[in-house]
Write an enzyme that holds these catalytic residues in place. Sequence first.
Site, PDB file in Angstrom:
ATOM      1  N   ASP A  13       0.805  -1.224   0.000  1.00 22.23           N
ATOM      2  CA  ASP A  13       0.000   0.000   0.000  1.00 22.23           C
ATOM      3  C   ASP A  13       0.837   1.272   0.000  1.00 22.23           C
ATOM      4  O   ASP A  13       0.413   2.307   0.536  1.00 22.23           O
ATOM      5  CB  ASP A  13      -0.966   0.013   1.205  1.00 22.23           C
ATOM      6  CG  ASP A  13      -1.871  -1.197   1.223  1.00 22.23           C
ATOM      7  OD1 ASP A  13      -2.190  -1.702   0.132  1.00 22.23           O
ATOM      8  OD2 ASP A  13      -2.246  -1.642   2.317  1.00 22.23           O
ATOM      9  N   LYS A  16       1.687   2.253  -5.077  1.00 26.54           N
ATOM     10  CA  LYS A  16       2.205   1.723  -6.350  1.00 26.54           C
ATOM     11  C   LYS A  16       1.275   2.058  -7.520  1.00 26.54           C
ATOM     12  O   LYS A  16       1.725   2.457  -8.586  1.00 26.54           O
ATOM     13  CB  LYS A  16       2.394   0.195  -6.248  1.00 26.54           C
ATOM     14  CG  LYS A  16       3.411  -0.217  -5.181  1.00 26.54           C
ATOM     15  CD  LYS A  16       3.496  -1.715  -5.017  1.00 26.54           C
ATOM     16  CE  LYS A  16       2.280  -2.348  -4.368  1.00 26.54           C
ATOM     17  NZ  LYS A  16       2.043  -1.973  -2.969  1.00 26.54           N
ATOM     18  N   GLY A  40      -4.563  -4.219  -3.858  1.00 24.15           N
ATOM     19  CA  GLY A  40      -5.558  -3.176  -4.131  1.00 24.15           C
ATOM     20  C   GLY A  40      -4.777  -1.933  -4.502  1.00 24.15           C
ATOM     21  O   GLY A  40      -4.161  -1.315  -3.642  1.00 24.15           O
ATOM     22  N   ARG A 301      -9.949  -2.811   6.010  1.00 21.48           N
ATOM     23  CA  ARG A 301      -9.467  -2.851   7.404  1.00 21.48           C
ATOM     24  C   ARG A 301      -8.620  -1.618   7.721  1.00 21.48           C
ATOM     25  O   ARG A 301      -7.886  -1.145   6.847  1.00 21.48           O
ATOM     26  CB  ARG A 301      -8.582  -4.096   7.617  1.00 21.48           C
ATOM     27  CG  ARG A 301      -9.339  -5.389   7.578  1.00 21.48           C
ATOM     28  CD  ARG A 301      -8.393  -6.571   7.735  1.00 21.48           C
ATOM     29  NE  ARG A 301      -7.529  -6.752   6.578  1.00 21.48           N
ATOM     30  CZ  ARG A 301      -6.584  -7.669   6.484  1.00 21.48           C
ATOM     31  NH1 ARG A 301      -6.362  -8.487   7.498  1.00 21.48           N
ATOM     32  NH2 ARG A 301      -5.849  -7.789   5.400  1.00 21.48           N
TER      33      ARG A 301
HETATM   34  P1  GDP Z   1      -0.840   0.409  -3.505  1.00 18.73           P
HETATM   35  O1  GDP Z   1      -1.395  -0.897  -3.055  1.00 18.73           O
HETATM   36  O2  GDP Z   1       0.638   0.504  -3.263  1.00 18.73           O
HETATM   37  O3  GDP Z   1      -1.189   0.786  -4.902  1.00 18.73           O
HETATM   38  O4  GDP Z   1      -1.482   1.513  -2.536  1.00 18.73           O
HETATM   39  P2  GDP Z   1      -3.037   1.615  -2.133  1.00 18.73           P
HETATM   40  O5  GDP Z   1      -3.793   2.122  -3.285  1.00 18.73           O
HETATM   41  O6  GDP Z   1      -3.502   0.371  -1.484  1.00 18.73           O
HETATM   42  O7  GDP Z   1      -2.949   2.667  -0.955  1.00 18.73           O
HETATM   43  C1  GDP Z   1      -2.422   3.945  -1.151  1.00 18.73           C
HETATM   44  C2  GDP Z   1      -3.507   4.966  -0.781  1.00 18.73           C
HETATM   45  O8  GDP Z   1      -2.906   6.232  -0.657  1.00 18.73           O
HETATM   46  C3  GDP Z   1      -4.569   5.113  -1.844  1.00 18.73           C
HETATM   47  O9  GDP Z   1      -5.771   5.481  -1.249  1.00 18.73           O
HETATM   48  C4  GDP Z   1      -4.027   6.260  -2.706  1.00 18.73           C
HETATM   49  O10 GDP Z   1      -5.058   6.976  -3.377  1.00 18.73           O
HETATM   50  C5  GDP Z   1      -3.403   7.124  -1.660  1.00 18.73           C
HETATM   51  N1  GDP Z   1      -2.238   7.893  -2.061  1.00 18.73           N
HETATM   52  C6  GDP Z   1      -1.249   7.563  -2.935  1.00 18.73           C
HETATM   53  N2  GDP Z   1      -0.288   8.521  -2.923  1.00 18.73           N
HETATM   54  C7  GDP Z   1      -0.685   9.451  -2.033  1.00 18.73           C
HETATM   55  C8  GDP Z   1      -0.102  10.671  -1.556  1.00 18.73           C
HETATM   56  O11 GDP Z   1       0.987  11.075  -1.938  1.00 18.73           O
HETATM   57  N3  GDP Z   1      -0.805  11.356  -0.603  1.00 18.73           N
HETATM   58  C9  GDP Z   1      -2.009  10.931  -0.135  1.00 18.73           C
HETATM   59  N4  GDP Z   1      -2.618  11.662   0.788  1.00 18.73           N
HETATM   60  N5  GDP Z   1      -2.585   9.792  -0.558  1.00 18.73           N
HETATM   61  C10 GDP Z   1      -1.919   9.066  -1.489  1.00 18.73           C
HETATM   62  P1  IMO Z   2      -0.920  -4.154  -2.275  1.00 16.32           P
HETATM   63  O1  IMO Z   2      -0.464  -4.679  -3.615  1.00 16.32           O
HETATM   64  C1  IMO Z   2      -0.988  -4.607   2.043  1.00 16.32           C
HETATM   65  C2  IMO Z   2      -1.065  -8.686   3.621  1.00 16.32           C
HETATM   66  C3  IMO Z   2      -2.321  -9.143   4.323  1.00 16.32           C
HETATM   67  C4  IMO Z   2      -1.748 -10.150   5.299  1.00 16.32           C
HETATM   68  C5  IMO Z   2      -0.620 -10.791   4.495  1.00 16.32           C
HETATM   69  C6  IMO Z   2      -0.993 -12.105   3.830  1.00 16.32           C
HETATM   70  O2  IMO Z   2      -2.218  -3.449  -2.340  1.00 16.32           O
HETATM   71  O3  IMO Z   2       0.154  -3.362  -1.636  1.00 16.32           O
HETATM   72  P2  IMO Z   2      -2.542 -12.783   1.796  1.00 16.32           P
HETATM   73  O4  IMO Z   2      -3.927 -12.392   1.433  1.00 16.32           O
HETATM   74  O5  IMO Z   2      -1.523 -12.416   0.771  1.00 16.32           O
HETATM   75  O6  IMO Z   2      -2.430 -14.207   2.216  1.00 16.32           O
HETATM   76  O7  IMO Z   2      -2.204 -11.936   3.124  1.00 16.32           O
HETATM   77  O8  IMO Z   2      -0.248  -9.850   3.511  1.00 16.32           O
HETATM   78  N1  IMO Z   2      -1.274  -8.171   2.252  1.00 16.32           N
HETATM   79  C7  IMO Z   2      -1.204  -6.877   1.929  1.00 16.32           C
HETATM   80  N2  IMO Z   2      -1.028  -5.780   2.696  1.00 16.32           N
HETATM   81  N3  IMO Z   2      -1.090  -4.482   0.710  1.00 16.32           N
HETATM   82  C8  IMO Z   2      -1.240  -5.566  -0.072  1.00 16.32           C
HETATM   83  O9  IMO Z   2      -1.212  -5.493  -1.426  1.00 16.32           O
HETATM   84  C9  IMO Z   2      -1.350  -6.833   0.533  1.00 16.32           C
HETATM   85  N4  IMO Z   2      -1.534  -8.086   0.066  1.00 16.32           N
HETATM   86  C10 IMO Z   2      -1.473  -8.897   1.134  1.00 16.32           C
HETATM   87  O10 IMO Z   2      -2.960  -8.082   4.972  1.00 16.32           O
HETATM   88  O11 IMO Z   2      -1.177  -9.483   6.395  1.00 16.32           O
HETATM   89 MG    MG Z   3      -2.913  -1.606  -1.813  1.00 15.64          MG
END
Ligand code: GDP
Ligand code: IMO
Ligand code: MG
Length: 428
Positions: A13, A16, A40, A301
């Site tokens: 998260d 990316k 996600g 979560r």
């Molecule tokens: P990913 O899994 O690495 O693609 O990250 P996620 O999308 O799960 O979580 C990143 C969250 O932070 C998302 O809600 C994005 O819209 C948000 N986000 C990404 N870059 C920034 C930033 O520079 N500032 C803020 N406030 N939110 C960001």
């Molecule tokens: P992105 O690509 C954050 C975490 C789960 C759990 C552990 C194992 O959005 O960064 P799994 O479902 O793979 O068996 O879960 O890894 N986890 C993540 N945490 N971002 C993710 O993906 C994750 N994918 C799995 O919360 O702790």
């Molecule tokens: Mg994510």
Amino acid sequence: MSLDVLLGLQWGDEGKGKIVDVLTPDYDVIARFQGGPNAGHTLEFNGQKHILHLIPSGIFHPDTLNIIGNGVVLDPIIFKKEVLNLLSNGVDVKSKLVISRKTHLILPTHCALDAAQESSKGSSKIGSTLKGIGPAYTDKIARQGIRVGDIHSSDFQERYDRLKGIHEDLLAWSGQETEISAREKEWFEAIDFLKTFKLVDCEYLVDQILAEERTFLAEGAQGSLLDVDFGSYPFVTSSNTVCAGACTGLGVAPSRINKVYGIFKAYCTRVGSGPFPTELEDHTGEQLRKQGHEFGSTTGRPRRCGWLDLVALKYTVMLNGVTELIMTKADVFTDIDTIKIATSYIINGKKSKHFPFDPVQEITPVYTELPGWKVDISSIRTIGDMPPELSSYISYIEKELGVPIRWVSVGPDREAIIKIPSLAHQPK
Ligand code: GDP
Ligand code: IMO
Ligand code: MG
């Protein structure tokens, strides 16, 4: 020609999805190489937010080819929903997406097994996203999985029934009765939908793309601290999330990788269980969660929040051979007076700069304090407009890690980004 890899350096998260979207205009091809619908990835532009789970984050650009590589595990139900959702937003997925024949399928019983295994672990559960990731990779390694290319074979139903039988025995043995018939019907409908997509031999396609000198970016899922070999085992996911995973997950040789972009948040988050040395279980942690909207993109979560951990970050920069850093969520620190950064750990009374074999043990981080910027930076777009405290924060991290930070993200939107020219912030 070579390919570049972009991956998360923390526990996932890191942003990316947003950064791949920012970089996509420079690339002809974007490919996912591991993970599955546990990911996600959020993209925001034109006032709209999109969350992708299986489809690479280049899908919104008109001329980009997107590849789901062999290292991914694919749930056809989630895939179908995601494609239909994109279609309703006017995105013609079919013309821009290909899938490796060697990608493994997630069956409804994989999800049931995931839930059964988690519940049997009680208080030591991993906090899995329950998308069937672990059981699907288990079957791949046990040489009994079903691959996307199998959907066209005449004995597909028999293969499915055989694997389902194995899973049912395991579920019965674990005492978890599971009713999957409704999901099974949906799954087979989704398999028919999947049959309408172009399947490829990913390794040959990647070779051809590189031979044609087309630009190529591999998009990591999860983060390096969730890597099955190098993460905080056993609280990890079931794939290799580090750069090496791009080689096995796409069928490309290590010598062909050029840039490695490493993404990290200006602080740290973790969703699910497991060690987190710099976790803040106080008002500041709550403040970061609130300001940063730190709730899982896949499960909703609340994410655990803490200070930036340079011991962990140095470790993942090393593991991945990161050549350029990208820092996200710098805007979230707006109301913080003093920012802390962990520079070493005290473990069993001894100072250490190594990420330990067993991070579950008692770790006391040693912190350096830096002043916060205390201004809203979300509308800043150039390095010259950055507050001096932010420049110092960047310089400090670059110096510690020995790698330049090339992009600073200051908001969720595609436009909320500061590019740092290559000579501006060279680490000393
Ligand atoms: P990913 O899994 O690495 O693609 O990250 P996620 O999308 O799960 O979580 C990143 C969250 O932070 C998302 O809600 C994005 O819209 C948000 N986000 C990404 N870059 C920034 C930033 O520079 N500032 C803020 N406030 N939110 C960001
Ligand atoms: P992105 O690509 C954050 C975490 C789960 C759990 C552990 C194992 O959005 O960064 P799994 O479902 O793979 O068996 O879960 O890894 N986890 C993540 N945490 N971002 C993710 O993906 C994750 N994918 C799995 O919360 O702790
Ligand atoms: Mg994510």
